[in-house]
Design an enzyme around this catalytic site. Structure first.
Site, PDB file in Angstrom:
ATOM      1  N   ASN A  31      50.527  37.642  51.395  1.00  0.00           N
ATOM      2  CA  ASN A  31      50.301  37.451  49.972  1.00  0.00           C
ATOM      3  C   ASN A  31      49.906  38.728  49.230  1.00  0.00           C
ATOM      4  OD1 ASN A  31      48.065  36.518  51.800  1.00  0.00           O
ATOM      5  ND2 ASN A  31      46.860  36.764  49.945  1.00  0.00           N
ATOM      6  N   CYS A  61      34.451  40.980  45.482  1.00  0.00           N
ATOM      7  CA  CYS A  61      33.037  41.250  45.228  1.00  0.00           C
ATOM      8  C   CYS A  61      32.186  40.384  46.140  1.00  0.00           C
ATOM      9  CB  CYS A  61      32.703  40.965  43.772  1.00  0.00           C
ATOM     10  SG  CYS A  61      31.008  41.406  43.323  1.00  0.00           S
TER      11      CYS A  61
END
Length: 380
Positions: A149, A327
């Protein structure tokens, strides 16, 4: 001007799909498990969709099981196979799997299973020889993503599957990114199990399917994750989401009709954008070459600019792209996929992805190039 270049994350539901789903919710809202006419109407919608999805894969409709999407389908395979065995066995995945495969495999490993993670080359491709060497007498499953992906690399599924077929080991592929972008024929490819998700090819989010080859899995049936009313041939209990399933079926039918022409169109746009971006200093392509990557997919890293920062700058300019970095606890974590491909943490942290779709045309490509040149010239 707004341009959406994140079709690898999700695609908008097609108007035809939305209209069909509205019709189904008005006229085929009965419980498919009910024996009266209202139930029969819903059952007909579901079985039509099963035929449509099967046609896209050239599969036996009996092997199509509806799920909530790719993540559930992947988990059904990993955990459903594992639950057959009283003692831990061995399975093989690639080092560039989606987290829907990677994390269930990690869970099994914490409970005594042996998991081999096949390495990939600089383009993100698995070497079939590595798979052949990794097989053991107690290997019960191999799962290799059909198309990665983040970097768009298409794996040699036919060769990998044949190695497994010769060894009598079940072969699964997470084809979520590939379906609707490239042809996958399960009568030709030695695939035992395959995951797909509707929202990657203009269906609804929250609906997908698992293909289970009725011939090769007969003696090694998956143990269901969800127990209940026995819907979906006992593999996935729970009242089916009739409208969403109907939408999946229509999205699959339209994807099959348009596969050749749309793939060619997207390939042309992709190659044009690649050419236009080629002269940007310090913007380095990642993944496989054009013939071995998804037709709508481009990926890069920048030598000096954080990928998430570039995503934000592009968003301010009205363009949607994505980054492989994430993050975690306030810190920017580099893309684990690029790390596995041999890139440095800085390079992996600076990765971006642009994925094209039906809404994109030549003018979008020209504007995207102009915006990226301007943004990167300011940041460098």
């Amino acid at each position: 001007m707004q341009i959406y270049l994140d079709h690898g994350a999700t695609t908008p539901a097609r108007p035809e799909v939305i209209n069909l789903m509205a019709d189904v919710m008005r006229s085929q809202w009965g419980n498919p498990s009910s024996l009266h006419e209202w139930g029969d109407r819903s059952t007909m919608a579901i079985e039509r969709s099963r035929l449509q999805v099967a046609s896209l894969l050239n599969a036996d409709p009996e092997g199509i099981i509806f799920t909530s999407g790719g993540t559930e389908s992947d988990n059904m395979v990993i955990m459903g196979i594992a639950r057959q065995y009283r003692t831990p066995q061995h399975m093989i995945i690639s080092s560039v799997e989606h987290s829907a495969i990677r994390l269930p495999a990690q869970y099994l490993e914490q409970h005594g299973w042996e998991v081999t993670r096949l390495p990939v080359d600089r383009q993100g491709c698995v070497n079939p020889k590595d798979l052949a060497q990794a097989l053991r007498p107690n290997t019960v499953l191999v799962s290799i993503i059909a198309a990665q992906n983040e970097v768009g690399t298409i794996q040699p599924i036919e060769k990998l599957g044949q190695i497994c077929r010769n060894a009598d080991v079940l072969f699964h592929t997470d084809a979520v990114q590939a379906i609707g972008k490239m042809p996958i024929d399960v009568q030709v490819l030695p695939i035992d199990l395959l995951s797909l998700s509707a929202h990657k090819f203009y269906g609804l989010q929250g609906i997908g399917a698992l293909y289970i080859n009725p011939l090769t899995t007969k003696k090694r049936s998956l143990i269901p994750l969800i127990q209940g009313g026995g819907q979906e041939r006992g593999y996935r209990s729970g009242t089916q989401a009739v409208a969403a399933i109907a939408g999946l079926g229509l999205a699959a039918e339209l994807a099959e009709k348009e596969l050749v022409s749309e793939s060619a169109r997207l390939t042309k746009l992709r190659d044009r954008l690649y050419t236009l971006l080629a002269d940007i200093p310090d913007l380095i392509p990642t993944g496989a070459i054009a013939s071995e990557r998804l037709p709508h997919h481009l990926s890069f890293y920048h030598k000096h600019i954080d990928g998430r920062r570039l995503v934000r700058e592009m968003n301010f300019a009205g363009l949607a792209i994505s980054s492989g970095s994430a993050c975690s606890s306030g810190a920017i974590e580099p893309s684990s996929i690029l790390l596995e491909m041999g890139y440095s943490p800085t390079e992996a942290r600076n990765s971006i992805r642009l994925t094209l779709g039906k809404s994109n045309h030549e003018a979008d490509i020209e504007w995207t190039s102009l915006v990226m040149h301007q943004i990167l010239s300011r940041q460098s």
